[in-house]
Design an enzyme around this catalytic site. Structure first.
Site, PDB file in Angstrom:
ATOM      1  CE  LYS A  95      -2.387   1.321   2.497  1.00 40.16           C
ATOM      2  NZ  LYS A  95      -2.091   0.125   1.686  1.00 40.16           N
ATOM      3  CE  LYS A 119      -3.283  -2.316  -4.814  1.00 42.85           C
ATOM      4  NZ  LYS A 119      -2.161  -2.169  -3.862  1.00 42.85           N
ATOM      5  CG  ASP A 132      -2.394  -5.482  -2.707  1.00 44.83           C
ATOM      6  OD1 ASP A 132      -1.863  -5.671  -3.803  1.00 44.83           O
ATOM      7  OD2 ASP A 132      -2.494  -4.327  -2.224  1.00 44.83           O
ATOM      8  N   GLY A 155      -6.017   0.274  -5.312  1.00 42.74           N
ATOM      9  CA  GLY A 155      -5.518   1.539  -5.861  1.00 42.74           C
ATOM     10  C   GLY A 155      -4.038   1.695  -5.598  1.00 42.74           C
TER      11      GLY A 155
HETATM   12  O1  OSB Z   1      -1.623  -1.744  -0.682  1.00 44.81           O
HETATM   13  O2  OSB Z   1      -3.449  -0.994  -1.416  1.00 44.81           O
HETATM   14  C1  OSB Z   1      -2.254  -0.823  -1.189  1.00 44.81           C
HETATM   15  C2  OSB Z   1      -1.248   2.790  -2.028  1.00 44.81           C
HETATM   16  C3  OSB Z   1       0.050   2.586  -2.476  1.00 44.81           C
HETATM   17  C4  OSB Z   1       0.575   1.321  -2.447  1.00 44.81           C
HETATM   18  C5  OSB Z   1      -0.192   0.243  -1.992  1.00 44.81           C
HETATM   19  C6  OSB Z   1      -1.494   0.419  -1.577  1.00 44.81           C
HETATM   20  C7  OSB Z   1      -2.013   1.738  -1.577  1.00 44.81           C
HETATM   21  C8  OSB Z   1      -3.345   2.081  -1.095  1.00 44.81           C
HETATM   22  C9  OSB Z   1      -3.946   3.320  -1.704  1.00 44.81           C
HETATM   23  O3  OSB Z   1      -3.920   1.492  -0.211  1.00 44.81           O
HETATM   24  C10 OSB Z   1      -5.205   3.083  -2.383  1.00 44.81           C
HETATM   25  C11 OSB Z   1      -5.626   4.254  -3.238  1.00 44.81           C
HETATM   26  O4  OSB Z   1      -5.041   4.486  -4.326  1.00 44.81           O
HETATM   27  O5  OSB Z   1      -6.571   4.934  -2.833  1.00 44.81           O
HETATM   28 MG    MG Z   2      -2.943  -3.364  -0.306  1.00 41.98          MG
END
Ligand code: OSB
Ligand code: MG
Length: 374
Positions: A164, A263, A239, A291
């Site tokens: 991130k 997602k 995303d 995720g």
């Molecule tokens: O942007 O992919 C994302 C978790 C919470 C909200 C947004 C995101 C994420 C993750 C976690 O990147 C991914 C995971 O569940 O392993």
């Molecule tokens: Mg993302």
């Protein structure tokens, strides 16, 4: 024919083994809604991926409880459904709120494949025996801590690392990872933390040979992303901006991205995810499964979706133990030393809810019965 007689909502609280930090905030404990749908022939399970706060999207656990309780359940309960595919059209009059809609839609897909006695991934048209897994590593207090986590995840076998990023946490962590791991498949996710004014900085990321940069710009944008993509050699992956197959088509046609993250919650369930799979397969757009810190039920749905043909890149689908001391399903989701998850052979999602564990985590429940809807 499927006629849902009963729906149960249940909110559980699950502490994360470690806080998860993104550009929009930190999560320590998940508030998750689990959905059970029941017919005379059996039950199916879904998980709502809405967050505790409206930081990723406008939905929260609380708004999803409201939409499910007051609108979505009434749209499907007691109706004669031709099959699981018939659920999404019934929920279409509900604008927005895709995570609430997906929670019940995905539960009916689980139910239908259990009734048919086949794994959900087969029912969806999945083509894989195992799926490659990546990890998403949150923003850390310092780069040394981040590097320790990267080493642990690679040692566990994971096939790609995503970190991130946010303004002030980008170039230095990437430079340090690339120093130590020149070849590892690496990518970043900004969760909309930048704007076109940051172009000089975003251009610097090209030198790290990233697989992609995920959602650098605004959560509802595809216009500025198209401008940015022309300026970068690194592929952009969207995303937050993609809610449907139509969104995917527009983003690809405009050149806003070259890769798509799907997602289930964000697109309203399997019906729309399958349309994105079809569009991206036809147009050779690489796709992967994102995720949302899901517990076992949601994780199991993600595993099934990841077996679809367009899902050629490692997803953010990893082992239960990375997030939860005790997951909500048996067995917990395990990853092989090769960084893969094997598709289960049991009917439906292929994992059973651990009711004893779930009961301990429950803070409220609400039941709905056919014939009692307002
Ligand atoms: O942007 O992919 C994302 C978790 C919470 C909200 C947004 C995101 C994420 C993750 C976690 O990147 C991914 C995971 O569940 O392993
Ligand atoms: Mg993302």
């Amino acid at each position: 024919m499927i006629r849902i007689q009963e729906v149960q909502l249940r909110e559980i609280r699950l502490p994360l083994v470690h806080y998860f930090e993104t550009s929009f905030g930190r999560t320590l404990e998940r508030k998750i809604i689990l959905v059970t749908v029941r017919t005379v022939d059996g039950a199916g399970y879904g998980e709502c991926t809405a967050g505790e706060e409206p930081g990723y999207s406008s939905e929260t656990t609380e708004t999803a409880w409201h939409i499910l309780s007051d609108f979505a359940i009434a749209s499907v309960i007691g109706k004669d459904l031709e099959n699981a595919r018939a659920v999404a059209p019934l929920l279409r009059p509900i604008r927005g709120n895709p995570m609430a809609r997906a929670a019940i839609e995905t539960a009916v897909w689980d139910l239908e494949s259990r009734i048919l006695g086949i794994p959900l991934h087969k029912h969806l048209g999945g083509v894989r025996d195992e799926i490659p897994c990546g990890v998403s590593i949150g923003i850390q207090d310092n780069v040394d801590t981040l590097l320790r986590k990267v080493r642990l995840e690679l040692a566990a076998g994971y096939r790609r690392i995503k970190i991130k990023i946010k303004p002030g946490w980008e170039v230095e962590p990437l430079a340090r990872i690339r120093d130590e791991f020149p070849q590892v498949p690496l990518m970043v996710d900004a969760n909309s933390a930048f704007s076109l004014a940051d172009l000089p900085l975003l251009r610097q990321l090209d030198r790290f040979r990233l697989m992609m940069i995920e959602q650098p710009l605004a959560y509802d944008d595809i216009v500025d992303h198209a401008i940015l993509q022309k300026e970068l050699s690194t592929p952009i992956c969207l995303d937050e901006s993609i809610h449907s197959a139509e969104d995917a088509r527009k983003a690809i046609e405009m050149g806003s991205c070259r890769i798509i993250n799907v997602k289930l919650g964000r697109v309203g369930g399997f019906c729309e995810a399958l349309k994105i799979n079809d569009y991206c397969t036809r147009n050779r757009v690489p796709v992967w499964c994102g995720g949302m810190l899901e517990s076992g039920v949601g994780r199991a749905h993600n595993i099934a979706m990841s077996s679809l043909p367009a899902f050629t890149l490692p997803g953010d689908v990893s082992a239960s133990k990375r997030y939860y001391e005790e997951d909500t399903v048996r067995p917990p989701v395990n990853v092989t030393p090769q960084g893969t998850i094997r598709l289960p052979h049991a009917p439906g999602i292929g994992y059973e809810p651990d009711w004893e564990r779930i009961e301990r985590a429950t803070v409220r429940t609400r039941g709905f019965h056919a014939g009692e809807e307002a």
